[in-house]
Write an enzyme that holds these catalytic residues in place. Structure first.
Site, PDB file in Angstrom:
ATOM      1  N   HIS A 207       9.826  30.259 -23.479  1.00 54.43           N
ATOM      2  CA  HIS A 207      10.956  29.684 -24.206  1.00 54.43           C
ATOM      3  C   HIS A 207      12.202  30.549 -24.117  1.00 54.43           C
ATOM      4  CE1 HIS A 207       7.827  26.995 -25.713  1.00 54.43           C
ATOM      5  NE2 HIS A 207       8.823  26.138 -25.652  1.00 54.43           N
ATOM      6  N   ARG A 314      14.799  19.962 -29.308  1.00 55.56           N
ATOM      7  CA  ARG A 314      13.670  20.805 -29.751  1.00 55.56           C
ATOM      8  C   ARG A 314      13.929  21.278 -31.183  1.00 55.56           C
ATOM      9  NH1 ARG A 314      13.962  22.762 -24.044  1.00 55.56           N
ATOM     10  NH2 ARG A 314      11.862  22.653 -23.178  1.00 55.56           N
ATOM     11  N   ARG A 350      12.539  15.408 -31.053  1.00 55.83           N
ATOM     12  CA  ARG A 350      11.110  15.743 -31.099  1.00 55.83           C
ATOM     13  C   ARG A 350      10.777  16.363 -32.456  1.00 55.83           C
ATOM     14  NH1 ARG A 350       8.762  19.904 -26.745  1.00 55.83           N
ATOM     15  NH2 ARG A 350       9.818  21.483 -27.970  1.00 55.83           N
ATOM     16  N   GLU A 447       1.847  16.184 -22.321  1.00 58.29           N
ATOM     17  CA  GLU A 447       1.876  17.580 -21.869  1.00 58.29           C
ATOM     18  C   GLU A 447       0.501  18.227 -21.907  1.00 58.29           C
ATOM     19  OE1 GLU A 447       4.735  19.731 -24.259  1.00 58.29           O
ATOM     20  OE2 GLU A 447       4.190  18.657 -26.062  1.00 58.29           O
ATOM     21  N   ASN A 470       6.276  21.615 -18.521  1.00 60.61           N
ATOM     22  CA  ASN A 470       6.063  23.053 -18.745  1.00 60.61           C
ATOM     23  C   ASN A 470       4.662  23.293 -19.290  1.00 60.61           C
ATOM     24  OD1 ASN A 470       8.768  23.155 -18.168  1.00 60.61           O
ATOM     25  ND2 ASN A 470       9.411  23.303 -20.296  1.00 60.61           N
ATOM     26  N   ASP A 471       4.315  22.521 -20.320  1.00 56.22           N
ATOM     27  CA  ASP A 471       2.976  22.680 -20.887  1.00 56.22           C
ATOM     28  C   ASP A 471       1.922  22.001 -20.023  1.00 56.22           C
ATOM     29  OD1 ASP A 471       3.123  24.326 -23.177  1.00 56.22           O
ATOM     30  OD2 ASP A 471       4.248  22.761 -24.203  1.00 56.22           O
ATOM     31  N   ARG A 481       2.164  30.319 -19.883  1.00 55.74           N
ATOM     32  CA  ARG A 481       3.554  30.282 -19.395  1.00 55.74           C
ATOM     33  C   ARG A 481       4.352  31.501 -19.860  1.00 55.74           C
ATOM     34  NH1 ARG A 481       5.812  25.067 -22.890  1.00 55.74           N
ATOM     35  NH2 ARG A 481       7.880  25.868 -22.465  1.00 55.74           N
ATOM     36  N   CYS A 518      10.823  15.834 -19.152  1.00 59.06           N
ATOM     37  CA  CYS A 518      11.750  16.718 -19.874  1.00 59.06           C
ATOM     38  C   CYS A 518      11.397  18.190 -19.703  1.00 59.06           C
ATOM     39  CB  CYS A 518      11.812  16.357 -21.357  1.00 59.06           C
ATOM     40  SG  CYS A 518      10.244  16.583 -22.203  1.00 59.06           S
TER      41      CYS A 518
HETATM   42  C1  PEP Z   1       7.363  20.972 -21.925  1.00 51.82           C
HETATM   43  O1  PEP Z   1       6.295  21.435 -22.333  1.00 51.82           O
HETATM   44  O2  PEP Z   1       7.573  20.658 -20.744  1.00 51.82           O
HETATM   45  C2  PEP Z   1       8.493  20.758 -22.858  1.00 51.82           C
HETATM   46  C3  PEP Z   1       9.576  20.134 -22.478  1.00 51.82           C
HETATM   47  O3  PEP Z   1       8.392  21.277 -24.106  1.00 51.82           O
HETATM   48  P1  PEP Z   1       8.550  22.835 -24.443  1.00 51.82           P
HETATM   49  O4  PEP Z   1       9.090  23.511 -23.223  1.00 51.82           O
HETATM   50  O5  PEP Z   1       9.447  22.934 -25.612  1.00 51.82           O
HETATM   51  O6  PEP Z   1       7.133  23.223 -24.752  1.00 51.82           O
HETATM   52 MG    MG Z   2       5.861  21.543 -24.433  1.00 54.05          MG
END
Ligand code: PEP
Ligand code: MG
Length: 587
Positions: A207, A314, A350, A447, A470-471, A481, A518
């Site tokens: 993050h 977020r 979200r 995710e 991402n997740d 990550r 996203c």
């Molecule tokens: C993701 O997981 O791709 C996402 C957009 O949410 P975050 O990065 O906030 O976990």
């Molecule tokens: Mg996520």
């Protein structure tokens, strides 16, 4: 406490280069601002001479506040064991010891720095002294010093006087050098206009990296020991594209980078011309380019980018970096500001994705936080907190086109419980005769691999999907990550990821449900043609990426891309896949 000895001033340094993982492009040239101790990361700010007395006063106030607080804790301790109250006494006595009550003031005066930093410098010095004791009991008292200092730093950070401090900060561009930064730390820096971040640890989709991208500043993570090698106020060049930090560059290198920086700015300015251009492919398909935001203040950058809406707000960032929870009204104001500002364009908010690396209580330790009680799991287990957020979102829904997005769904019963919670919030508002959009849309973040595979389960119950790559990549490939040691295994082009993505996009298309991506790959220009060829028509990314992605969209022809991508999806050899992507991007 052990006697203090004066600390060595770092000698002027030679030029050297460090390599890490560039997570946000661009070039920054500025002075290093070292963040202290890994667990007590505080900014080092230079203050103007007239602010020194105020800073000393701020420290005195915080020390006395914490002293009072500890005494009150002891007063309320009731039948607590004697050892516990003895430790509270010890902490109170530390606070009155000149090593903590006087030395940091001296540091503030001598080095013209902020109180937090002075205090942490002195703490580190004391910790070193305690470590020299032979006696285990005495040696372990270093933890008490750290704990007590942490309390004072927290008090200082939450102190209203902090706003005034920024006025005295030096004008030169500052580059944050830290061992690690938590999302909460980063959010605190967001207003402070640092030119760049570099950290020893962290992965591409941590993050912290995401926040750096959201601020459109160059950032590098995974540098291993930048914090130890770079000295405060040394001149740095950060090349976010190549993942390189040049410390104390010579004049020739500096000149070269100044030129490159100018060049990048020229290119960025050229892209600005696309702001009002329609986001449409050569064969006429409209592609929605949406923005990811963390705070309402990001709105200005979204409007500047010409985004078609907000694809991911977020909201957990409203909860981070503060000592309390935002009230329903505070959240409502934040959501309303964004929804109104977007003037009818979609705003997907979200529900909070707290937990994992975004824990409110930094001390809460879970064995495996990414797999723990985070996001919707936490929301469902904290119904009061969740109701406040849902009510705030519903109240804001009458000001524009607000949709609710639920993170980390895996089970059908989580959807049912969430929809029940939304119904409950709606009923409470109706009872109070408060207006909201009765037909508000609710979507699922996909995710978790199980959710991607069983996506029809969500399509049957909800209005839209948003793929959090991402997740999804983290969980599918079993790589944290946040962990730079496995960052090289993070691969959006892994055949399994492509299969999951294609499956979700095609499944949504079949039932005409809107689907977006996203995660960070939506803003990666290398991935645009591939995603378009898979049938994706909605991309959500940081505002800073929108124009570049738009330029790619405008040059793409989906009719040509689709068959090439279909062939790519049959490949399961990583080298061949990479070659195919290069070919696709060159076509
Ligand atoms: C993701 O997981 O791709 C996402 C957009 O949410 P975050 O990065 O906030 O976990
Ligand atoms: Mg996520």
């Amino acid at each position: 406490m052990p006697a203090a000895t004066s600390r060595a001033v770092p000698p002027p340094n030679m030029s050297f280069t460090l390599h890490g993982l560039g997570v946000s492009g661009g070039i920054a040239i500025g002075r290093a601002t070292l963040m202290s101790h890994a667990t007590l990361e505080v900014a080092h700010l230079t203050i103007s001479p007239r602010m020194v007395d105020k800073e000393v006063e701020r420290l005195e106030k915080a020390l006395s506040q914490v002293r009072d607080e500890l005494k009150a804790v002891k007063g309320q301790a009731g039948n607590a064991p004697a050892e516990l109250t003895a430790f509270i006494d010890l902490h109170v006595s530390f606070l009155s010891d000149p090593e903590l009550s006087e030395m940091p003031k001296k540091i503030i005066r001598e080095r013209r720095c902020n109180a937090e930093w002075a205090l942490v410098q002195q703490m580190e010095h004391l910790v070193e002294q305690f470590e020299k004791f032979e006696d285990l009991y005495l040696r372990e008292r270093k933890y008490d010093v750290v704990q007590v200092v942490e309390r004072v730093v927290k008090e200082l950070l939450g102190h209203p006087g902090r706003g005034g401090l920024r006025k005295g900060v030096t004008e030169e561009l500052q580059i944050v050098v830290a061992h690690d930064l938590s999302p909460a730390d980063t959010i605190n820096f967001k207003e402070q206009r640092f030119a760049s971040f570099v950290t020893d640890v962290g992965g591409a989709t941590s993050h912290t990296a995401i926040l750096a991208r959201s601020m459109a500043i160059p950032a590098i993570v995974g540098l291993s020991n930048a914090r130890a090698l770079i000295r405060d106020q040394e001149l740095l060049i950060v090349d976010g594209q190549r993942g390189v930090v040049i410390v104390n560059p010579d004049e020739r290198v500096l000149e070269e980078y100044r030129l490159r920086k100018e060049q990048l700015e020229i290119e960025r300015n050229k892209l600005k011309r696309l702001k009002t251009a329609k986001s449409q492919t050569l064969d006429g398909a409209e592609v929605s380019l949406l923005a990811n935001i963390e705070l309402p203040n990001d709105l200005a950058a979204v409007l500047e980018s010409g985004a078609n809406g907000i694809g991911l707000f977020r909201t957990e960032f409203l909860f981070l970096g503060r000592g309390d929870m935002p009230s329903e009204d505070e959240q409502f104001e934040a959501y309303r500001k964004v929804v109104k500002g977007m003037e009818g364009r979609p705003v997907i908010i979200r529900t909070f994705d707290l937990g994992g690396d975004k824990a409110i209580d930094q001390k809460r330790t879970q064995i495996n936080p990414a797999l723990g009680r985070r996001a919707i799991r936490l929301s469902l287990s904290e119904p009061k907190m969740f109701q406040k957020q849902l009510r705030a979102m519903l109240r804001a829904s009458k000001y524009g086109n607000l949709k609710i997005l639920i993170p980390m769904l895996a089970h059908a019963h989580e959807v049912e419980q969430t929809l029940n919670a939304i119904d409950h919030a709606k009923a409470s508002l109706r009872a109070e005769q408060i207006k909201f959009n009765e037909a508000i849309e609710v979507g699922a973040m996909i995710e978790i691999p199980a959710a991607a595979l069983a996506v029809n389960m969500f399509l049957r119950r909800l209005d839209f999907l948003s793929i959090g790559t991402n997740d999804l990549i983290q969980y599918s490939l079993a790589i944290d990550r946040m962990d730079e040691e496995v960052a090289n295994l993070y691969d959006p082009l892994h055949p399994a990821i492509l299969m999951l993505l294609a499956h979700v996009i095609v499944s949504a298309e079949k039932v005409h449900a809107p689907v977006s991506v996203c995660g960070e790959i939506a803003g990666d220009p290398e991935m645009t043609r591939l995603l378009l060829g898979m049938g994706l028509h909605r991309f959500s990314m940081h505002s800073s990426q929108i124009l570049e992605i738009k330029s790619r969209v405008m040059k793409a022809d989906i009719n040509e891309l689709a068959p090439q991508v279909r062939r790519m999806l049959r490949l399961d050899d990583p080298t061949k896949l990479r070659e195919a992507l290069e070919k696709l991007n060159a076509s």
